[in-house]
Motif scaffolding. Structure first.
Motif, mmCIF file in Angstrom:
data_model
loop_
_atom_site.group_PDB
_atom_site.id
_atom_site.type_symbol
_atom_site.label_atom_id
_atom_site.label_comp_id
_atom_site.label_asym_id
_atom_site.label_seq_id
_atom_site.Cartn_x
_atom_site.Cartn_y
_atom_site.Cartn_z
ATOM 1 N N VAL A 1 18.477 -4.064 -28.233
ATOM 2 C CA VAL A 1 19.124 -4.625 -27.063
ATOM 3 C C VAL A 1 20.129 -3.613 -26.426
ATOM 4 C CG1 VAL A 1 18.834 -6.954 -28.156
ATOM 5 C CG2 VAL A 1 20.857 -5.313 -28.447
ATOM 6 N N CYS A 2 20.114 -4.075 -24.939
ATOM 7 C CA CYS A 2 20.930 -3.146 -24.164
ATOM 8 C C CYS A 2 21.340 -4.097 -23.037
ATOM 9 C CB CYS A 2 20.198 -1.910 -23.588
ATOM 10 S SG CYS A 2 18.733 -2.418 -22.473
ATOM 11 N N SER A 3 22.426 -3.079 -22.335
ATOM 12 C CA SER A 3 22.866 -4.035 -21.038
ATOM 13 C C SER A 3 21.911 -3.741 -19.742
ATOM 14 C CB SER A 3 24.237 -3.229 -20.537
ATOM 15 O OG SER A 3 24.177 -2.033 -20.167
ATOM 16 N N GLN A 4 22.320 -4.671 -18.854
ATOM 17 C CA GLN A 4 21.383 -4.359 -17.601
ATOM 18 C C GLN A 4 21.426 -2.893 -17.049
ATOM 19 O OE1 GLN A 4 21.082 -7.739 -14.498
ATOM 20 N NE2 GLN A 4 22.025 -9.184 -16.366
ATOM 21 N N ALA A 5 22.840 -2.523 -17.148
ATOM 22 C CA ALA A 5 22.797 -1.171 -16.522
ATOM 23 C C ALA A 5 21.667 -0.146 -17.149
ATOM 24 C CB ALA A 5 23.989 -0.518 -16.808
ATOM 25 N N LEU A 6 21.497 -0.110 -18.292
ATOM 26 C CA LEU A 6 20.689 0.819 -18.988
ATOM 27 C C LEU A 6 19.212 0.574 -18.538
ATOM 28 C CD1 LEU A 6 22.972 1.572 -20.535
ATOM 29 C CD2 LEU A 6 21.476 1.892 -22.588
ATOM 30 N N MET A 7 18.786 -0.596 -17.945
ATOM 31 C CA MET A 7 17.471 -0.612 -17.572
ATOM 32 C C MET A 7 17.210 -0.050 -16.144
ATOM 33 S SD MET A 7 16.097 -2.581 -19.942
ATOM 34 C CE MET A 7 14.661 -3.274 -19.114
#
Length: 308
Positions: free
Chosen positions: A165-171
């Motif tokens: 899982v990650c933040s939207q920024a890493l996408m």
């Protein structure tokens, strides 16, 4: 050795002194007036001190009687409070819960259990590791492991379904997490110091060029997820525990699917406590909450605690 007069005499005097009446004391203690009077007289003879001056129409306390009343009332109140505390504690549910399960799933829902006045109060302790009912005073636990605890009843709550899982920024970086090959360009956030979760997930997904020992290790899953939400890297977590975080998009699941690690969370307790009302009520509530959680998630995760 303590010098303590007979308890019945102390109770009879304390009640009489509070009411300044043998009759009212007798009603409170459910005995005859004569019995109360005899107990008080026996106490005075035992102490060799006059406690109550008996007049024709009323009673008066002597100085010694006033001192005795104050001490006895405090003592009897302390005894009553102690008995109440022990009884209440006995009726509580002393529960040990793995930290990740507690922080991410149980605690946000526990208020619904305690809103029902017929349910026991949950005395919650959180930590990682095993449980020993012989050395520790717990009624039950929700423990992470493989379900094999000899001598204990273990009922599956969740199978561990690992997902990154990650933040939207890493996408949206130069190496967006839309491609497994880009994973090697990001910091791995570990929910434990042994790096086990990332290691088994990377192996299962045949991810090449990613070192499972790189990155940042945390003492709890909750801490790793918070770091991921702030864009410090990509964490590994359990799909069953973070449905709320995914639904709110506080965290994103960049890669589809999940991997069953062979581990899970189990509701465990000694077989001899199976019929305890505290455990039965908590199991029933847990079963309902799990069913609701599964329905909201719309996914077929294994959840099998039963209230039956």
């Amino acid at each position: 050795m303590r010098r303590i007069p007979p308890l019945n005499s102390l109770r009879a005097f304390e009640a009489t002194a509070r009411h300044l009446s043998f009759t009212r004391a007798a009603d409170e203690l459910c005995v005859t007036q004569g019995a109360v009077s005899r107990h008080v007289r026996n106490l005075e003879e035992y102490l060799g001190v006059l406690l109550i001056q008996r007049n024709t129409r009323h009673l008066n306390l002597t100085d010694a009687g006033i001192t005795m009343l104050s001490g006895l009332t405090q003592s009897f109140n302390a005894i009553a409070n102690t008995v109440e505390a022990v009884t209440k504690q006995h009726n509580d549910l002393n529960l040990l819960v793995s930290s990740g399960f507690a922080m991410l799933w149980l605690i946000p829902r526990l208020h619904r259990f305690e809103e029902d006045g017929s349910h026991p109060h949950v005395r919650l302790t959180t930590r990682a590791g095993s449980i020993s009912f012989e050395r520790e005073y717990f009624d039950a636990g929700i423990i992470y492991g493989d379900g094999n605890w000899p001598g204990l009843q273990a009922e599956l709550v969740f199978r561990e379904q690992l997902i990154p899982v990650c933040s939207q920024a890493l996408m949206k970086t130069e190496y967006p997490l839309t491609d497994l090959a880009n994973l090697k360009h990001h910091t791995l956030l570990h929910p434990s110091t042994d790096h086990r979760d990332w290691r088994v997930w990377l192996q299962a997904n045949e991810a090449e060029g990613v070192d499972p020992d790189q990155g940042l290790a945390f003492e709890s899953m909750d801490a790793a997820l918070r770091a991921a939400s702030m864009g410090h890297g990509i964490a590994i977590s359990d799909l069953s525990l973070i449905q709320d975080e995914l639904a709110s998009q506080w965290l994103l699941q960049p890669f589809p699917g999940s991997f069953y690690s062979g581990q899970g969370y189990y509701f465990v307790y000694p077989p001899e406590k199976a019929d305890y009302p505290q455990i039965q009520r908590f199991r029933e509530w847990l079963s309902i909450e799990l069913a609701d959680s599964q329905s909201e998630a719309g996914s077929p995760h294994d959840q099998s605690v039963s209230g039956s």
